[in-house]
Design a protein around this motif. Structure first.
Motif, PDB file in Angstrom:
ATOM      1  N   TYR A  41       9.998  51.926  57.135  1.00 30.89           N
ATOM      2  CA  TYR A  41      10.253  51.494  58.306  1.00 30.89           C
ATOM      3  C   TYR A  41      11.635  50.641  58.469  1.00 30.89           C
ATOM      4  CZ  TYR A  41       5.332  52.270  58.398  1.00 30.89           C
ATOM      5  OH  TYR A  41       4.136  52.924  58.036  1.00 30.89           O
ATOM      6  N   LEU A  55       2.212  52.649  61.225  1.00 34.81           N
ATOM      7  CA  LEU A  55       2.540  51.810  61.971  1.00 34.81           C
ATOM      8  C   LEU A  55       1.493  51.349  62.893  1.00 34.81           C
ATOM      9  CD1 LEU A  55       5.585  53.745  63.301  1.00 34.81           C
ATOM     10  CD2 LEU A  55       5.558  51.447  62.489  1.00 34.81           C
ATOM     11  N   GLN A  74      10.741  53.766  65.926  1.00 37.69           N
ATOM     12  CA  GLN A  74      10.645  54.135  64.362  1.00 37.69           C
ATOM     13  C   GLN A  74       9.568  55.391  64.051  1.00 37.69           C
ATOM     14  OE1 GLN A  74      10.049  50.084  63.361  1.00 37.69           O
ATOM     15  NE2 GLN A  74      12.102  50.091  62.164  1.00 37.69           N
ATOM     16  N   SER A  75       8.543  55.382  64.981  1.00 40.35           N
ATOM     17  CA  SER A  75       7.367  56.474  64.718  1.00 40.35           C
ATOM     18  C   SER A  75       8.110  57.586  64.683  1.00 40.35           C
ATOM     19  CB  SER A  75       6.513  56.072  65.418  1.00 40.35           C
ATOM     20  OG  SER A  75       6.804  56.309  66.951  1.00 40.35           O
TER      21      SER A  75
END
Length: 959
Positions: A274, A313, A348-349
């Motif tokens: 990440y 996450l 980010q996912s």
């Protein structure tokens, strides 16, 4: 000065008024002008009320503010794209005073002080947008790092020697900016996260003693950190954090590219992926910088859709939330509920899940990421608007919190006066008004976050017990019978076999957790199927194929609608299930039902392939071949999904499959041509769009009638004008070859690209036996010799094949010449009886060797009254009448040729229509058989009327 001094007592400015008075006294002594306009005075009061840092800076370094006013730097916005250059130029002016490290530290801190006062002023006065503020802060950090590294490198080399690799090439340090610096989203008082790297190991040369490159760059990195981070009488430049480097604080400060690659691909933790989505080289030579980012890319962005990222996450967010609760920091606008971090997690996912396949998502800044997600319909327009609005509001709040004392904080104040000050700096009259808007923004973020990161699954289906509780065989069969299984014992055995296969694999804890989520959902979806007994073993076969691939188990766990699509389509087609089991990458295609059931046409296919190949280097042939296979398999799967569910009719299915093959062949030729010209140079007068080679499609490809398992009948022709001319090299290492050698190798290279197995198998099976002289002939020959062969040597069956031949890739000029030659050959005068006899004899030989009809079964293609009989009738008719009716040479597909024959009244009565109807019915059955993964045989009780009609017309027309 009277008005300015009176304005200093503006309400809300508080103790900072004294600092303004102090500056005014200094200005009066120095004769420095003070703007008298109301806009300046109002802005100054706003800044002083909201930033003790600005007021103290002006009081302690009055010349800094005076210079900013004199240069109009406060009211003038920096020009777009010019900020880095202007800052570098300004810092350069200070550096005659930096002969050593103390001088460097002094120059950097004074530069930072001036720029921070300018940035804070423009932000609090409302003269700068949030984007300008973030960009200005990031450019300030970049400039300081780059100039400091430049000087420190020279000084360190002078003291310790020059670091070189094994070949004697000078090595340079690269500085990787992480987090908000990497994304150019730096806040008012942010730490900067840095990682140091250098290309190659080696040793120093010319120093007092030899050091390894790691030792040299570690010392250089330490000096750079000290130059930026150390607090002196002039303050600091940026607080530096280097703990994001490999192995954290325990790892070396600087690492070679090879060592970094080894770490990230073998030992890095999930959260480091990440972090790397925001990585950017902020200092260092551009060539090695590009190499470093290319090396890191496979670690960050996986080739497949990586749904394991969501769970990671989610786990990381839970851990942070637990830590915040323990520390009592729920009011943290960065890490708390609905805070900045949740917005970044959402972006980010999607980046980590899809960035490997969609390079346009590989951007570090969050706002453009959200925009792209909206454009791709991965987030709704409402969610994009809500998240963007919240991000901007929270980042502005963060900057206003930190502007007060130039101190890094993300926690909302508790004291009433501090709350009032923050509210006013944000444009609100009081704290309750500000807090209401803040709470609303955070709630919207949290709702979106919870929806995306919600735990998968809902209420438990009764069949879930078959997996979770392991009931005995009697209970299993009872449950299966209750849910529509006609053969419960077989279904129970299939589940037991699958459980045993999963046990043998020795799954990781995470994979086992995913499987425990997936199997109950799968059983529930199978129970809803019309044919659960067929669906279950097929889908379990797919699931068994991904047992060792946690990413695909995560995909199915996170997106149970994918499971439902898989069950529906597998129940209808074992072909679909088998292809997906062999290539689990195809599961990605099930994510979007709108896309799944809408196969692409030519222009969209080309665009999709462009995107797939865009991130693969031209010299990476293996990966380009793999992407071609993913493209073909994915689009075949979409076509099958639309076909299975009746969304598209038969004739359109063949159109789609043919266009997929054409696009893949065209691109394979382009890759082969580029690859060969890198080795041998260009044949004279050629280019990528006019390569001098023509690829002909014969048979089903030429007739626009491809099926799911069809191979491609190809013939290669090249321009005879290029036969004797040699290739023209553009580089010293290229080996010149003759034109004929080049084109034979080009055809061979194209076949290699299409038929060599990769991870995803072959692109297409290629058959080149229809070329002149068959297997004994050259793999590629000139168009002129092809024409001579067709005129003087070709057999009647070769002219039959020419009826269905057409250009599918390559040089358009040659394609036009071929069409003229084809028309000429087909329009040659022929004796009708002789043609009929030869066509009839060839059909008899073919049926004798290929017809697989047997008792109770009929061969759809080769049987009496089957597809081949219709094709031979059409080919005979073209050869028989084309001399009198040239329009018969326009089309290559059977349906339009039959329409032309009907329009010209060349077949008796309703023969053309009867043949067309029979052909469509037989082709439909052939397609269906392909999707059932069964040979082209049907019960001899099927299609009886159509077969008899064809057989009767054969006897009437051919016998």
């Amino acid at each position: 000065m009277t008005d300015a001094r009176a304005d200093s007592a503006v309400a809300g400015e508080g103790p900072a008024a004294g600092h303004w008075a102090q500056w005014l006294d200094w200005a009066q002594e120095q004769g420095s002008a003070v703007p008298e306009d109301a806009a300046f005075q109002h802005a100054r009061a706003q800044v002083w009320a909201a930033s003790e840092f600005a007021a103290l800076t002006a009081a302690r370094s009055p010349e800094t503010l005076a210079r900013l006013i004199a240069e109009d730097a406060l009211s003038r916005a920096p020009e777009a794209g010019e900020l880095d250059r202007l800052l570098a130029k300004e810092l350069e002016h200070l550096f005659p005073d930096a002969p050593d490290e103390p001088g460097l530290a002094r120059c950097l801190r004074r530069f930072r002080r001036r720029q921070m006062l300018r940035i804070v002023w423009r932000d609090l006065a409302g003269w700068a947008s949030l984007d300008e503020t973030l960009e200005s802060l990031s450019a300030l950090a970049d400039t300081c790092i780059q100039r400091a590294l430049e000087l420190l490198t020279a000084w360190t080399e002078a003291e310790l020697g020059v670091p070189e690799d094994a070949e004697g090439r000078r090595q340079r340090l690269l500085v990787l900016g992480m987090g908000k610096l990497g994304a150019r989203e730096l806040n008012m008082s942010s730490d900067i996260d840095l990682i140091f790297a250098f290309p190659h190991t080696g040793e120093t040369r010319g120093g007092p003693r030899q050091l390894t490159n790691e030792q040299f760059f570690t010392r250089l990195g330490q000096r750079l950190v000290q130059a930026l981070d150390q607090v002196t009488v002039d303050g600091f430049v940026f607080r530096v954090d280097t703990r994001l480097r490999p192995f954290g604080s325990a790892g070396p400060l600087a690492m070679s590219f090879d060592a970094m690659e080894g770490y990230y691909h073998a030992q890095a933790r999930e959260w480091e992926r990440y972090a790397m989505t925001k990585a950017r080289v902020v200092a260092g030579p551009p060539g090695p910088a590009a190499a470093l980012m290319a090396m890191l890319r496979p670690f960050v962005y996986r080739r497949y859709l990586d749904f394991g990222a969501i769970e990671s996450l989610r786990s990381l967010k839970v851990m942070i939330a637990r830590e915040l609760k323990r520390k009592g920091m729920e009011h943290n606008i960065k890490l708390g509920p609905g805070g900045i971090r949740e917005i970044e997690f959402i972006g980010q996912s999607f980046q980590l899940i899809r960035g490997g396949r969609e390079p346009e998502l590989r951007i570090p800044a969050i706002q453009p990421v959200l925009t792209r997600l909206g454009e791709k319909d991965l987030l709704t327009a409402a969610d994009v608007a809500a998240l963007t609005s919240a991000y901007r509001f929270l980042r502005l709040t963060e900057n206003r919190l930190q502007a007060w004392q130039d101190r890094q904080t993300h926690v909302l104040p508790e004291k009433p006066e501090a709350r009032q000050r923050l509210a006013q700096s944000m444009g609100f009259d009081d704290w309750p008004a500000f807090a209401a808007v803040l709470d609303d923004q955070r709630e919207r973020v949290q709702r979106c976050f919870e929806a995306i990161f919600a735990e998968p699954g809902g209420g438990e289906h009764p069949l879930a017990a078959l997996w979770s509780r392991k009931p005995d065989s009697d209970e299993m069969e009872r449950l299966l019978t209750e849910h529509g299984f006609r053969e419960p014992a077989a279904a129970a055995a299939a589940i037991a076999d699958f459980r045993e296969a999963a046990t043998r694999r020795g799954l990781s804890t995470r994979a086992a957790e995913h499987l425990d989520c997936v199997v109950p959902a799968l059983l529930a979806a199978v129970a809803e199927s019309d044919v659960p007994d067929l669906a279950l073993p097929r889908v379990l076969r797919v699931l068994e194929s991904v047992l060792g691939r946690t990413a695909y188990l995560a995909l199915l766990a996170e997106h149970q609608d994918v499971l439902r699509q898989l069950v529906v389509l597998s129940a209808k087609s074992p072909w679909f299930a088998e292809r997906t089991a062999k290539q689990p990458l195809l599961l990605d295609e099930l994510l979007d039902p709108r896309r799944l059931y809408e196969p692409l046409r030519r222009a969209d296919l080309e665009q999709e392939l462009d995107v797939l190949l865009a991130t693969v280097g031209e010299d990476d042939l293996e990966q380009r071949m793999e992407r071609l296979r993913q493209f073909v398999q994915g689009n075949k799967l979409r076509t099958a999904a639309a076909d299975i569910t009746g969304v598209i009719p038969l004739m359109v299915v063949s159109d789609y499959l043919t266009e997929i093959a054409e696009v893949a062949t065209e691109r394979s030729l382009a890759i082969a041509f580029c690859d060969l010209t890198r080795r041998h140079g260009l044949p004279p007068g050629t280019a990528l769009t006019q390569p001098g080679l023509l690829v002909l499609g014969y048979g089903k490809l030429g007739g626009i009638e491809l099926g799911y398992n069809s191979d491609l009948d190809l013939v290669f022709l090249y321009d005879e004008a290029l036969t004797e001319a040699s290739t023209e090299p553009t580089a010293a290492d290229q080996r010149v070859v003759s034109g004929s050698q080049f084109y034979v190798r080009l055809a061979q290279r194209l076949i290699h690209i299409m038929t060599t197995p990769t991870y995803s198998g072959v692109l297409y099976e290629i058959d080149t036996r229809l070329r002149p002289d068959g297997d004994k002939g050259m793999i590629a020959r000139t168009l002129a010799s092809f024409a001579n062969y067709q005129r003087e040597e070709a057999w009647t069956w070769e002219h039959q094949a020419l009826v269905r031949a057409r250009p599918v890739a390559g040089d358009a000029r040659l394609g036009e010449r071929f069409q003229q030659i084809r028309a000429e050959i087909l329009q040659l005068p022929r004796d009708p009886a002789e043609v009929r006899n030869r066509v009839r004899d060839m059909r008899a030989k073919m049926r004798a060797s290929l017809d697989k009809s047997r008792e109770g079964r009929f061969d759809l293609k080769q049987g009496r009254g089957g597809i081949a009989d219709i094709e031979f009738i059409v080919q005979y008719s073209v050869l028989r009448w084309a001399a009198e009716h040239p329009e018969l040479t326009v089309w290559t597909d059977n349906v339009r040729l039959l329409e032309t024959l009907d329009r010209l009244a060349l077949l008796p009565g309703l023969a053309a229509q009867e043949l067309t109807d029979a052909y469509k019915a037989l082709r439909t059955a052939y397609h269906r058989n392909a999707l059932q993964d069964s040979p082209g045989l049907v019960s001899d009780s099927e299609l009886v009327a159509e077969r008899e009609a064809v057989a009767g017309l054969w006897q009437q027309l051919m016998d």
